[in-house]
Design a protein around this motif. Structure first.
Motif, PDB file in Angstrom:
ATOM      1  N   LEU A   1      13.982  -3.433   7.543  1.00 38.95           N
ATOM      2  CA  LEU A   1      13.462  -2.605   8.645  1.00 38.95           C
ATOM      3  C   LEU A   1      12.387  -1.622   8.201  1.00 38.95           C
ATOM      4  O   LEU A   1      12.027  -0.717   8.952  1.00 38.95           O
ATOM      5  N   ARG A   2      11.860  -1.789   6.990  1.00 37.37           N
ATOM      6  CA  ARG A   2      10.911  -0.795   6.505  1.00 37.37           C
ATOM      7  C   ARG A   2       9.493  -1.354   6.429  1.00 37.37           C
ATOM      8  O   ARG A   2       9.130  -2.231   7.170  1.00 37.37           O
ATOM      9  N   TRP A   3       8.648  -0.800   5.544  1.00 35.25           N
ATOM     10  CA  TRP A   3       7.207  -1.013   5.588  1.00 35.25           C
ATOM     11  C   TRP A   3       6.799  -2.486   5.654  1.00 35.25           C
ATOM     12  O   TRP A   3       5.825  -2.835   6.332  1.00 35.25           O
ATOM     13  N   ALA A   4       7.511  -3.355   4.955  1.00 36.26           N
ATOM     14  CA  ALA A   4       7.111  -4.768   4.903  1.00 36.26           C
ATOM     15  C   ALA A   4       7.512  -5.533   6.157  1.00 36.26           C
ATOM     16  O   ALA A   4       7.166  -6.710   6.295  1.00 36.26           O
ATOM     17  N   THR A   5       8.245  -4.882   7.064  1.00 37.43           N
ATOM     18  CA  THR A   5       8.749  -5.609   8.229  1.00 37.43           C
ATOM     19  C   THR A   5       8.238  -5.060   9.558  1.00 37.43           C
ATOM     20  O   THR A   5       8.476  -5.677  10.592  1.00 37.43           O
ATOM     21  N   VAL A   6       7.592  -3.896   9.538  1.00 32.47           N
ATOM     22  CA  VAL A   6       7.119  -3.314  10.807  1.00 32.47           C
ATOM     23  C   VAL A   6       5.640  -3.649  11.000  1.00 32.47           C
ATOM     24  O   VAL A   6       4.920  -3.914  10.034  1.00 32.47           O
ATOM     25  N   PRO A   7       5.174  -3.636  12.259  1.00 37.30           N
ATOM     26  CA  PRO A   7       3.746  -3.914  12.513  1.00 37.30           C
ATOM     27  C   PRO A   7       2.854  -2.886  11.816  1.00 37.30           C
ATOM     28  O   PRO A   7       3.243  -1.735  11.608  1.00 37.30           O
ATOM     29  N   GLU A   8       1.646  -3.302  11.488  1.00 36.42           N
ATOM     30  CA  GLU A   8       0.673  -2.401  10.867  1.00 36.42           C
ATOM     31  C   GLU A   8       0.476  -1.156  11.738  1.00 36.42           C
ATOM     32  O   GLU A   8       0.343  -1.244  12.961  1.00 36.42           O
ATOM     33  N   GLY A   9       0.509  -0.004  11.104  1.00 38.88           N
ATOM     34  CA  GLY A   9       0.313   1.241  11.833  1.00 38.88           C
ATOM     35  C   GLY A   9       1.588   1.949  12.226  1.00 38.88           C
ATOM     36  O   GLY A   9       1.560   3.098  12.675  1.00 38.88           O
ATOM     37  N   VAL A  10       2.731   1.262  12.077  1.00 39.15           N
ATOM     38  CA  VAL A  10       4.023   1.865  12.416  1.00 39.15           C
ATOM     39  C   VAL A  10       4.633   2.510  11.169  1.00 39.15           C
ATOM     40  O   VAL A  10       4.622   1.924  10.083  1.00 39.15           O
ATOM     41  N   ILE A  11       5.161   3.730  11.332  1.00 38.80           N
ATOM     42  CA  ILE A  11       5.842   4.424  10.232  1.00 38.80           C
ATOM     43  C   ILE A  11       7.343   4.172  10.361  1.00 38.80           C
ATOM     44  O   ILE A  11       7.953   4.544  11.358  1.00 38.80           O
ATOM     45  N   PRO A  12       7.959   3.546   9.363  1.00 41.14           N
ATOM     46  CA  PRO A  12       9.387   3.223   9.467  1.00 41.14           C
ATOM     47  C   PRO A  12      10.279   4.317   8.886  1.00 41.14           C
ATOM     48  O   PRO A  12      10.404   4.449   7.670  1.00 41.14           O
ATOM     49  N   LEU A  13      10.905   5.086   9.755  1.00 40.02           N
ATOM     50  CA  LEU A  13      11.897   6.085   9.310  1.00 40.02           C
ATOM     51  C   LEU A  13      13.280   5.491   9.569  1.00 40.02           C
ATOM     52  O   LEU A  13      14.153   6.115  10.158  1.00 40.02           O
ATOM     53  N   THR A  14      13.469   4.284   9.130  1.00 40.87           N
ATOM     54  CA  THR A  14      14.654   3.489   9.491  1.00 40.87           C
ATOM     55  C   THR A  14      15.679   3.489   8.360  1.00 40.87           C
ATOM     56  O   THR A  14      16.432   4.441   8.216  1.00 40.87           O
ATOM     57  N   ALA A  15      15.728   2.406   7.568  1.00 39.98           N
ATOM     58  CA  ALA A  15      16.710   2.328   6.485  1.00 39.98           C
ATOM     59  C   ALA A  15      16.508   3.480   5.506  1.00 39.98           C
ATOM     60  O   ALA A  15      15.377   3.852   5.181  1.00 39.98           O
ATOM     61  N   ALA A  16      17.606   4.054   5.038  1.00 39.83           N
ATOM     62  CA  ALA A  16      17.560   5.205   4.135  1.00 39.83           C
ATOM     63  C   ALA A  16      17.254   4.730   2.722  1.00 39.83           C
ATOM     64  O   ALA A  16      18.149   4.444   1.923  1.00 39.83           O
ATOM     65  N   ASP A  17      15.957   4.636   2.447  1.00 45.81           N
ATOM     66  CA  ASP A  17      15.467   4.127   1.170  1.00 45.81           C
ATOM     67  C   ASP A  17      14.201   4.923   0.844  1.00 45.81           C
ATOM     68  O   ASP A  17      13.269   4.946   1.656  1.00 45.81           O
ATOM     69  N   PRO A  18      14.150   5.606  -0.289  1.00 45.36           N
ATOM     70  CA  PRO A  18      13.019   6.502  -0.562  1.00 45.36           C
ATOM     71  C   PRO A  18      11.679   5.768  -0.623  1.00 45.36           C
ATOM     72  O   PRO A  18      11.603   4.618  -1.060  1.00 45.36           O
ATOM     73  N   ASP A  19      10.627   6.470  -0.216  1.00 45.46           N
ATOM     74  CA  ASP A  19       9.274   5.923  -0.323  1.00 45.46           C
ATOM     75  C   ASP A  19       8.657   6.184  -1.701  1.00 45.46           C
ATOM     76  O   ASP A  19       7.532   5.744  -1.947  1.00 45.46           O
ATOM     77  N   PHE A  20       9.357   6.879  -2.564  1.00 44.17           N
ATOM     78  CA  PHE A  20       8.789   7.262  -3.862  1.00 44.17           C
ATOM     79  C   PHE A  20       9.197   6.267  -4.958  1.00 44.17           C
ATOM     80  O   PHE A  20      10.273   5.676  -4.901  1.00 44.17           O
ATOM     81  N   PRO A  21       8.339   6.089  -5.979  1.00 42.83           N
ATOM     82  CA  PRO A  21       8.730   5.230  -7.102  1.00 42.83           C
ATOM     83  C   PRO A  21       9.894   5.865  -7.859  1.00 42.83           C
ATOM     84  O   PRO A  21      10.047   7.085  -7.881  1.00 42.83           O
ATOM     85  N   SER A  22      10.716   5.017  -8.466  1.00 45.29           N
ATOM     86  CA  SER A  22      11.874   5.525  -9.214  1.00 45.29           C
ATOM     87  C   SER A  22      11.408   6.207 -10.501  1.00 45.29           C
ATOM     88  O   SER A  22      10.230   6.141 -10.877  1.00 45.29           O
ATOM     89  N   ALA A  23      12.339   6.846 -11.197  1.00 47.62           N
ATOM     90  CA  ALA A  23      12.004   7.573 -12.424  1.00 47.62           C
ATOM     91  C   ALA A  23      11.435   6.624 -13.476  1.00 47.62           C
ATOM     92  O   ALA A  23      11.927   5.493 -13.630  1.00 47.62           O
ATOM     93  N   PRO A  24      10.417   7.041 -14.217  1.00 51.39           N
ATOM     94  CA  PRO A  24       9.776   6.134 -15.195  1.00 51.39           C
ATOM     95  C   PRO A  24      10.746   5.647 -16.269  1.00 51.39           C
ATOM     96  O   PRO A  24      10.601   4.528 -16.771  1.00 51.39           O
ATOM     97  N   GLU A  25      11.724   6.460 -16.628  1.00 51.39           N
ATOM     98  CA  GLU A  25      12.682   6.046 -17.673  1.00 51.39           C
ATOM     99  C   GLU A  25      13.432   4.777 -17.281  1.00 51.39           C
ATOM    100  O   GLU A  25      13.842   3.998 -18.154  1.00 51.39           O
ATOM    101  N   ILE A  26      13.629   4.580 -15.990  1.00 50.79           N
ATOM    102  CA  ILE A  26      14.372   3.393 -15.536  1.00 50.79           C
ATOM    103  C   ILE A  26      13.557   2.127 -15.809  1.00 50.79           C
ATOM    104  O   ILE A  26      14.078   1.142 -16.356  1.00 50.79           O
ATOM    105  N   ALA A  27      12.284   2.147 -15.446  1.00 48.43           N
ATOM    106  CA  ALA A  27      11.432   0.986 -15.721  1.00 48.43           C
ATOM    107  C   ALA A  27      11.321   0.745 -17.227  1.00 48.43           C
ATOM    108  O   ALA A  27      11.368  -0.403 -17.703  1.00 48.43           O
ATOM    109  N   GLU A  28      11.195   1.832 -17.997  1.00 47.34           N
ATOM    110  CA  GLU A  28      11.050   1.688 -19.456  1.00 47.34           C
ATOM    111  C   GLU A  28      12.300   1.069 -20.073  1.00 47.34           C
ATOM    112  O   GLU A  28      12.210   0.244 -21.000  1.00 47.34           O
TER     113      GLU A  28
END
Length: 389
Positions: A19-46
């Motif tokens: 229900l978020r950015w990849a599933t809504v029409p262009e131009g719509v802001i999805p304040l739907t599923a509780a999932d942060p819009d921010f990248p996770s902490a860099p230590e996790i990827a490392e």
């Protein structure tokens, strides 16, 4: 870390589903599923990169990586005041699966589980998926003390479980210690399992304090199965990682048996456990900063929603969702959902029975785990649209 420029919409529009950015029409802001819009902490990827560099992705232990179980046990000891035993913890592929697994382990067909109303749909879904009967216990939005004596009146000879969601999604209520003690004593009196979903327990706003029900005393702890995950606190929804914790050998054995982890049919993947271990051990600073940002976004959201005609939003004590009473508009929650989608270009979750139970009608839920710029635009669009009806 939580500035507006930190949000990469190009990536989110390709990767953020449910229900978020990849599933809504262009131009719509999805304040739907509780999932942060921010990248996770860099230590996790490392940590994931370091682990995969050796190119050995062998089977892990069915009961979980020892470092994962020990890190989570230490978290419960230090942060939740629970004398946790790593031998009674094992990872699962999400908190959602942990809820389902607990229902599968402790409910038989026709047996009853008491669930809150409103609450996330997963409790009803999991209860009914194993043939159980979900019995709703109404909890009004807000921070008023809940009388769990009324819950006891719902207990029948078929009742086997009480489902606790703390903090409560969607209302954001953080249960007080005396409320939890009352619930725990009722469960012990009737020999009921307490399914304690604590996936939101890190997201609590000052001056509120979080208490884990398993920390209250040994008797209550022995009735409790604690479920958690890493999607809300650390933005790891796509890694599908959570955990269940029992407090005695019999409950652990039952959970592990029905999990099918021992047969390799189910299990939590190794990379997710590596990531979650890093989150617990090294990313507390990231979570602290996230909370500071969220508290600011909560205040902004509540202020703007309450400036919208017909809307009334009680400030949540925990979670990063705002649960707003829209009955003053004279429209249903589904009508407001459609209106906001079509005219304001903002997607929210309607307070429909299939999402949160019958007690959610007349409300909408929206996530505010995004940047200040995106949130300001969404709230402006909502207010302008509704105020001009």
């Amino acid at each position: 870390m939580f500035q507006s420029q930190s949000v990469n919409l190009d990536i989110l529009k390709k990767r953020a589903f449910n229900l978020r950015w990849a599933t809504v029409p262009e131009g719509v802001i999805p304040l739907t599923a509780a999932d942060p819009d921010f990248p996770s902490a860099p230590e996790i990827a490392e940590s994931i990169i370091r682990f995969t560099k050796d190119r050995y992705l062998s089977y892990g232990p069915a009961s979980g990586l020892p470092e994962f179980n020990e890190s989570l046990a230490n978290y419960y000891v230090v942060k939740r005041n629970i004398p946790a035993n790593p031998g009674f913890i094992f990872p699962v592929d999400s908190a959602a699966f942990g809820i389902y697994l607990t229902c599968k382990a402790f409910l038989s067909a026709g047996e009853e589980a008491i669930i809150f109303d409103p609450v996330d749909f997963l409790f009803r879904y999991s209860t009914e998926a194993v043939g159980g009967v979900a019995v709703p216990f109404a909890i009004p939005p807000g921070s008023d003390t809940v009388d769990f004596g009324k819950l006891e009146q719902l207990i029948t000879p078929k009742t086997r479980m009480i489902c606790l969601c703390n903090p409560l999604n969607p209302t954001g209520k953080v249960f007080k210690k005396d409320e939890l003690l009352q619930l725990g004593e009722i469960a012990c009196k009737h020999g009921l399992i307490i399914l304690s979903d604590e996936i939101w327990s890190d997201i609590v706003y000052t001056p509120n304090l979080y208490t884990s029900i398993a920390s209250l005393n040994e008797e209550i702890r022995n009735q409790t199965i604690t479920v958690t995950g890493f999607s809300k606190s650390y933005g790891l929804a796509g890694l599908r990682i959570g955990a269940v914790m029992a407090s005695n050998q019999a409950h652990y054995d039952r959970l592990f048996e029905v999990s099918l982890h021992g047969s390799t049919i189910h299990g939590a993947n190794i990379l997710s456990q590596v990531a979650a271990t890093t989150a617990l051990n090294d990313c507390g600073y990231w979570l602290d900063d996230f909370l500071v940002h969220l508290q600011k976004m909560r205040d902004l959201t509540v202020r703007e929603l309450n400036a919208t005609q017909g809307f009334k939003c009680i400030s949540p004590e925990g979670c990063y969702v705002a649960f707003t009473n829209i009955t003053g508009t004279g429209k249903s929650s589904k009508e407001i959902h459609q209106l906001l989608l079509d005219r304001a270009k903002v997607a929210v979750v309607p307070g429909a029975k299939e999402w949160f139970g019958e007690g959610a009608e007349g409300f909408i839920r929206m996530s505010f785990a995004t940047s200040e710029d995106i949130l300001n635009e969404a709230l402006h669009n909502i207010k302008t649209t509704v105020n001009n009806l």
